[in-house]
Enzyme design. Structure first.
Site, PDB file in Angstrom:
ATOM      1  N   GLU A   1     -39.449  14.741 -58.791  1.00  0.00           N
ATOM      2  CA  GLU A   1     -39.115  15.058 -57.410  1.00  0.00           C
ATOM      3  C   GLU A   1     -40.057  14.289 -56.512  1.00  0.00           C
ATOM      4  O   GLU A   1     -41.264  14.242 -56.779  1.00  0.00           O
ATOM      5  CB  GLU A   1     -39.291  16.563 -57.143  1.00  0.00           C
ATOM      6  CG  GLU A   1     -38.095  17.371 -57.545  1.00  0.00           C
ATOM      7  CD  GLU A   1     -38.472  18.668 -58.212  1.00  0.00           C
ATOM      8  OE1 GLU A   1     -39.668  19.024 -58.209  1.00  0.00           O
ATOM      9  OE2 GLU A   1     -37.584  19.325 -58.762  1.00  0.00           O
TER      10      GLU A   1
ATOM     11  N   TYR B   1     -40.522   4.065 -58.021  1.00  0.00           N
ATOM     12  CA  TYR B   1     -39.629   4.643 -59.035  1.00  0.00           C
ATOM     13  C   TYR B   1     -38.326   3.835 -59.135  1.00  0.00           C
ATOM     14  O   TYR B   1     -37.820   3.602 -60.232  1.00  0.00           O
ATOM     15  CB  TYR B   1     -39.344   6.110 -58.715  1.00  0.00           C
ATOM     16  CG  TYR B   1     -40.576   6.998 -58.779  1.00  0.00           C
ATOM     17  CD1 TYR B   1     -41.432   6.941 -59.877  1.00  0.00           C
ATOM     18  CD2 TYR B   1     -40.890   7.872 -57.745  1.00  0.00           C
ATOM     19  CE1 TYR B   1     -42.567   7.747 -59.943  1.00  0.00           C
ATOM     20  CE2 TYR B   1     -42.023   8.682 -57.804  1.00  0.00           C
ATOM     21  CZ  TYR B   1     -42.857   8.606 -58.902  1.00  0.00           C
ATOM     22  OH  TYR B   1     -43.973   9.401 -58.970  1.00  0.00           O
TER      23      TYR B   1
HETATM   24  C1  LIG Z   1     -47.263   6.096 -54.805  1.00  0.00           C
HETATM   25  C2  LIG Z   1     -48.513   5.577 -55.541  1.00  0.00           C
HETATM   26  C3  LIG Z   1     -48.717   6.372 -56.826  1.00  0.00           C
HETATM   27  C4  LIG Z   1     -48.295   4.086 -55.883  1.00  0.00           C
HETATM   28  O1  LIG Z   1     -49.419   3.630 -56.632  1.00  0.00           O
HETATM   29  P1  LIG Z   1     -49.766   2.071 -56.792  1.00  0.00           P
HETATM   30  O2  LIG Z   1     -50.674   1.926 -57.978  1.00  0.00           O
HETATM   31  O3  LIG Z   1     -50.245   1.531 -55.511  1.00  0.00           O
HETATM   32  O4  LIG Z   1     -48.343   1.443 -57.113  1.00  0.00           O
HETATM   33  P2  LIG Z   1     -48.071   0.041 -57.847  1.00  0.00           P
HETATM   34  O5  LIG Z   1     -49.142  -0.939 -57.474  1.00  0.00           O
HETATM   35  O6  LIG Z   1     -47.839   0.281 -59.295  1.00  0.00           O
HETATM   36  O7  LIG Z   1     -46.723  -0.388 -57.136  1.00  0.00           O
HETATM   37  C5  LIG Z   1     -45.542  -0.668 -57.860  1.00  0.00           C
HETATM   38  C6  LIG Z   1     -44.416  -0.904 -56.846  1.00  0.00           C
HETATM   39  O8  LIG Z   1     -44.186   0.269 -56.066  1.00  0.00           O
HETATM   40  C7  LIG Z   1     -43.833  -0.112 -54.716  1.00  0.00           C
HETATM   41  N1  LIG Z   1     -44.905   0.288 -53.794  1.00  0.00           N
HETATM   42  C8  LIG Z   1     -46.107   0.830 -54.119  1.00  0.00           C
HETATM   43  N2  LIG Z   1     -46.802   1.100 -52.990  1.00  0.00           N
HETATM   44  C9  LIG Z   1     -46.012   0.736 -51.950  1.00  0.00           C
HETATM   45  C10 LIG Z   1     -46.172   0.782 -50.536  1.00  0.00           C
HETATM   46  N3  LIG Z   1     -47.298   1.253 -49.957  1.00  0.00           N
HETATM   47  N4  LIG Z   1     -45.155   0.334 -49.766  1.00  0.00           N
HETATM   48  C11 LIG Z   1     -44.019  -0.128 -50.324  1.00  0.00           C
HETATM   49  N5  LIG Z   1     -43.799  -0.221 -51.655  1.00  0.00           N
HETATM   50  C12 LIG Z   1     -44.794   0.221 -52.464  1.00  0.00           C
HETATM   51  C13 LIG Z   1     -43.694  -1.617 -54.737  1.00  0.00           C
HETATM   52  O9  LIG Z   1     -42.376  -1.912 -55.143  1.00  0.00           O
HETATM   53  C14 LIG Z   1     -44.700  -1.981 -55.841  1.00  0.00           C
HETATM   54  O10 LIG Z   1     -44.455  -3.236 -56.399  1.00  0.00           O
HETATM   55  P3  LIG Z   1     -45.139  -4.551 -55.727  1.00  0.00           P
HETATM   56  O11 LIG Z   1     -46.589  -4.236 -55.474  1.00  0.00           O
HETATM   57  O12 LIG Z   1     -44.923  -5.606 -56.756  1.00  0.00           O
HETATM   58  O13 LIG Z   1     -44.384  -4.765 -54.434  1.00  0.00           O
HETATM   59  C15 LIG Z   1     -49.777   5.676 -54.640  1.00  0.00           C
HETATM   60  O14 LIG Z   1     -49.493   5.092 -53.390  1.00  0.00           O
HETATM   61  C16 LIG Z   1     -50.266   7.106 -54.427  1.00  0.00           C
HETATM   62  O15 LIG Z   1     -51.054   7.648 -55.209  1.00  0.00           O
HETATM   63  N6  LIG Z   1     -49.792   7.730 -53.319  1.00  0.00           N
HETATM   64  C17 LIG Z   1     -50.163   9.124 -52.996  1.00  0.00           C
HETATM   65  C18 LIG Z   1     -49.654  10.110 -54.027  1.00  0.00           C
HETATM   66  C19 LIG Z   1     -48.154  10.004 -54.239  1.00  0.00           C
HETATM   67  O16 LIG Z   1     -47.384   9.825 -53.315  1.00  0.00           O
HETATM   68  N7  LIG Z   1     -47.767  10.138 -55.533  1.00  0.00           N
HETATM   69  C20 LIG Z   1     -46.360  10.111 -55.940  1.00  0.00           C
HETATM   70  C21 LIG Z   1     -45.740  11.434 -55.662  1.00  0.00           C
HETATM   71  S1  LIG Z   1     -44.148  11.593 -56.405  1.00  0.00           S
END
Ligand SMILES: CC(C)(COP(=O)(O)OP(=O)(O)OC[C@H]1O[C@@H](n2cnc3c(N)ncnc32)[C@H](O)[C@@H]1OP(=O)(O)O)[C@@H](O)C(=O)NCCC(=O)NCCS
Length: 151
Positions: free
Chosen positions: A102, A114
């Site tokens: 979710e 995702y």
């Molecule tokens: C969401 C979260 C887990 C992403 O972590 P991350 O390690 O930065 O993600 P990744 O580097 O693996 O990113 C993979 C892809 O996701 C997408 N993505 C990640 N962050 C993004 C952003 N800020 N804006 C747009 N796309 C994004 C992109 O498609 C990215 O690929 P790219 O870097 O080649 O464009 C992180 O921002 C976080 O911890 N956020 C707060 C907690 C949260 O929301 N958790 C998920 C709840 S369901």
């Protein structure tokens, strides 16, 4: 960066990472209790320090991502993708056919992450999240067919 499976004895570390990504985060006690449940597992990503975590459950052919967090200074380096793919691989090893989660519909970073892995929207829970300011936000239920992705 390394990924490793961790148990209840590292719940404090998981909580420390979680609190850097969520407000409020989940406590070590909550995480530890979840990890006691059947089929529940956690992965920790580490550089010099812990930088990311994922908590999942795989039971009766279905897996679920319970939470995923990457600390702000380690984002956009592919950590969440690596954690999610590793967790999906473990779910498949546990004989799960599909994985669910979710996510708040306005959490674009997570939704894009995702979708880029292959999750697709399977439903909507209206007003599922209650924000600090009293605003209620819908949750998208997303599903990944574990047999259709290269893990
Ligand atoms: C969401 C979260 C887990 C992403 O972590 P991350 O390690 O930065 O993600 P990744 O580097 O693996 O990113 C993979 C892809 O996701 C997408 N993505 C990640 N962050 C993004 C952003 N800020 N804006 C747009 N796309 C994004 C992109 O498609 C990215 O690929 P790219 O870097 O080649 O464009 C992180 O921002 C976080 O911890 N956020 C707060 C907690 C949260 O929301 N958790 C998920 C709840 S369901």
């Amino acid at each position: 960066m390394t990924l490793r499976a961790v148990g209840r004895d590292e719940a404090e570390t998981l909580a420390a990472v979680h609190w850097q990504a969520f407000s409020p985060g989940w406590s070590a006690a909550e995480l530890s209790e979840l990890l006691e449940g059947p089929g529940t597992y956690a992965l920790l990503a580490e550089d010099a320090d812990p930088v990311g975590m994922i908590l999942c459950r795989a039971v009766a052919g279905e897996a679920e991502i319970l939470t995923l967090a990457v600390v702000p200074q380690a984002r956009r380096q592919g950590l969440a993708r690596a954690l999610t793919l590793a967790a999906a691989g473990l779910a498949r090893q546990a004989k799960a056919e599909e994985m669910f989660l979710e996510v708040a519909v306005d959490n674009l970073a997570a939704v894009r992450l995702y979708e880029s892995i292959g999750f697709r929207r399977a439903g909507l829970r209206r007003g599922y999240y209650d924000r600090d300011d009293g605003v209620r936000v819908d949750a998208a239920v997303m599903r990944l067919d574990l047999n259709s992705v290269a893990l």
